[in-house]
Design an enzyme around this catalytic site. Structure first.
Site, PDB file in Angstrom:
ATOM      1  N   SER A  52       0.851  -1.190   0.000  1.00 45.80           N
ATOM      2  CA  SER A  52       0.000   0.000   0.000  1.00 45.80           C
ATOM      3  C   SER A  52       0.887   1.241   0.000  1.00 45.80           C
ATOM      4  CB  SER A  52      -0.880   0.012   1.248  1.00 45.80           C
ATOM      5  OG  SER A  52      -0.067   0.242   2.382  1.00 45.80           O
ATOM      6  N   LYS A  53       0.246   2.360  -0.228  1.00 47.07           N
ATOM      7  CA  LYS A  53       0.970   3.635  -0.220  1.00 47.07           C
ATOM      8  C   LYS A  53       1.638   3.832   1.142  1.00 47.07           C
ATOM      9  CE  LYS A  53       1.511   8.188  -1.339  1.00 47.07           C
ATOM     10  NZ  LYS A  53       2.467   8.559  -0.319  1.00 47.07           N
ATOM     11  N   ARG A  54       0.899   3.427   2.188  1.00 47.88           N
ATOM     12  CA  ARG A  54       1.439   3.621   3.527  1.00 47.88           C
ATOM     13  C   ARG A  54       2.723   2.807   3.743  1.00 47.88           C
ATOM     14  NH1 ARG A  54      -1.284   1.844   8.630  1.00 47.88           N
ATOM     15  NH2 ARG A  54      -3.218   2.791   7.911  1.00 47.88           N
TER      16      ARG A  54
END
Ligand code: GLU
Length: 482
Positions: free
Chosen positions: A248-250
């Site tokens: 994910s982006k995170r």
């Protein structure tokens, strides 16, 4: 067969690495066959459409060189086609109007203890055109606010071949009578996707594995319409670099690497992180595909040529930033000097001011092996564009100040030798054996004065390029410091 493959993102946000990989695989399947790569924007859900997302998608594809032959085709402008298609299914009795309110559905869910499925077991207890009289149905339709559901047959095994996973079968009892048209008159993803793929004569549907669970409903829709389905490819998930789950982006932020091809708002993309489009395309291809050889470096052209369905992996592809950097390095090191310089305006200007184009080319050839990204260029060029800003104190302590001082003094004294690297090397060797200083320490001392630390390309090459005057100047500076 000339393939027609489409990349069909929803413009609900920036295009991340999963979407980029999907786009690339579509491009490769299409181009390998000499066919067409098509961009379709799945924007039927106006509430979820994000401003700028479509532009980000297109900019990303352009930068990677994944030029589409058709499109962007926007679903939001094809409403009539979907309406017509829905009426066909209603007429055939393969879809029906549903009038259940969110409350009704909530109640049904509660009563079933959370296991509610709107399907052959429950549809006759719900409020829809199958249970209401014709008149009632008519008046409810007039009032608006209805949705349309597809009929999923009872007790059917739905068989389909996936090009990645092989033969798959699904039990229709697991499925719901999916909504195909929402109460706002817009089609859902499932209907628009199938209708468009048919209408646009798509031959291969290539998408992420998260759509696998929708596949049986899609297969049924093709059957309901009486259309032949295309080939399906469901690509493996891209997993985060460590631990379980999808990248994910995170995770990417935590690990300090990009997930977008090009910048989105404040987030730098691979481009801004110094990747070349060649390097990123190559790395994306290896995320879920290999042609069972050790070959790592592919140009887009080679990928088109060598891509094969059998090389697509079923299991998740773990994202590995180190590998991405390595693949990018393999491309930069084979770039021409001109192409390397095009990656850094600053470097091009600085070198242009100081050196002839032949020397500039020589310098780039010397540093190319040491570049992972374009951001490394300035760092690697520093030795050629100015004297060291600081000296690695650890190295000074390790070699010992006195030794450094002696070596540098010797170099200063043999001034005329500086312009003759070969002779300088010989003199330094005999100086070393006379004084009992290892040749390694001699070279380190000299390197420290010229570079500021122990890194960088061949020392005698550096001396040759920066010239005797600058070399002596740098030797002098460190001697004064010590
Ligand atoms: N709009 C869907 C997505 O964003 C497309 C899925 C498909 O390719 O069928 O992933």
């Amino acid at each position: 067969m000339l393939e027609r493959a489409r990349f069909a993102p929803s413009p609900t946000g920036p295009l991340h690495i999963g979407g980029l990989r999907t786009a690339l695989f579509n491009f490769l399947v299409a181009k390998k066959s000499g066919g067409s790569f098509i961009l379709r924007i799945e924007d039927t859900d106006a509430k979820r459409t994000v401003k700028g997302a479509e532009k980000h998608i297109i900019d990303s594809l352009k930068w990677l060189g994944l030029d589409f032959d058709e499109g962007p085709v926007r679903q939001s402008s094809r409403g009539n086609l979907y309406k017509k298609s829905v009426s066909i299914l209603i007429e055939k009795g393969l879809a029906y109007y549903a009038f259940d309110t969110p409350n009704d559905l909530e109640k049904a869910r509660e009563q079933s203890g959370g296991n509610f499925k709107y399907n052959f077991t429950t549809r006759m207890e719900m409020s829809n055109s199958l249970t209401l009289t014709n008149d009632e149905t008519e008046s409810r339709i007039q009032r608006g606010g209805y949705s349309v559901r597809m009929v999923v047959p009872e007790k059917r095994t739905i068989k389909v071949v996936d090009q990645v996973r092989g033969g798959l079968s699904f039990n229709s009892e697991e499925l719901e009578d999916k909504i195909i048209m929402k109460s706002d008159g817009m089609p859902t993803y499932h209907l628009a996707n199938v209708v468009d793929d048919h209408d646009m004569k798509i031959t291969s549907v290539i998408r992420g594995e998260e759509w696998l669970s929708s596949l049986p409903s899609h297969v049924l829709l093709y059957e309901h319409f009486g259309w032949t389905p295309p080939k399906f490819y469901h690509l493996p998930l891209i997993l985060k670099s460590s631990g379980a789950g999808k990248l994910s982006k995170r995770d990417a932020d935590e690990q300090g690497h990009p997930v977008f091809a090009v910048k989105w708002e404040e987030s730098a993309g691979f481009k801004e992180a110094g990747f070349t489009s060649e390097g990123l395309v190559n790395y994306l291809a290896l995320l879920g595909w290999n042609n069972s050889s050790d070959k790592e470096k592919y140009t887009l052209f080679e990928l088109i040529d060598e891509f094969n369905d059998s090389g697509i992996n079923k299991s998740g592809a773990r994202f590995d930033y180190k590998k991405a950097l390595w693949i990018n390095h393999l491309h930069i090191k084979d770039f021409s000097a001109e192409k390397v310089l095009a990656l850094s305006e600053k470097a091009a200007t600085q070198l242009g001011e100081k050196y002839s184009s032949e020397i500039t080319e020589e310098i780039i050839d010397l540093i190319k092996e040491r570049l992972n990204t374009a951001l490394d260029i300035d760092k690697e060029l520093a030795v050629f564009t100015g004297q060291p800003k600081e000296y690695d104190s650890g190295v000074i302590e390790k070699i010992n100040r006195e030794i450094i001082f002696d070596v540098l003094n010797f170099c200063k004294l043999s001034e005329e030798l500086i312009s003759n690297p070969k002779a300088l090397k010989e003199q330094l060797m005999s100086f070393g054996s006379e004084k009992g200083i290892s040749f390694g320490n001699i070279m380190k001392s000299l390197r420290l004065s010229l570079v500021g630390n122990l890194s960088g390309p061949d020392l005698f090459k550096i001396i040759e390029i920066i010239g005797p005057e600058e070399t002596l100047h740098r030797i002098e500076s460190l001697t004064n410091k010590i």
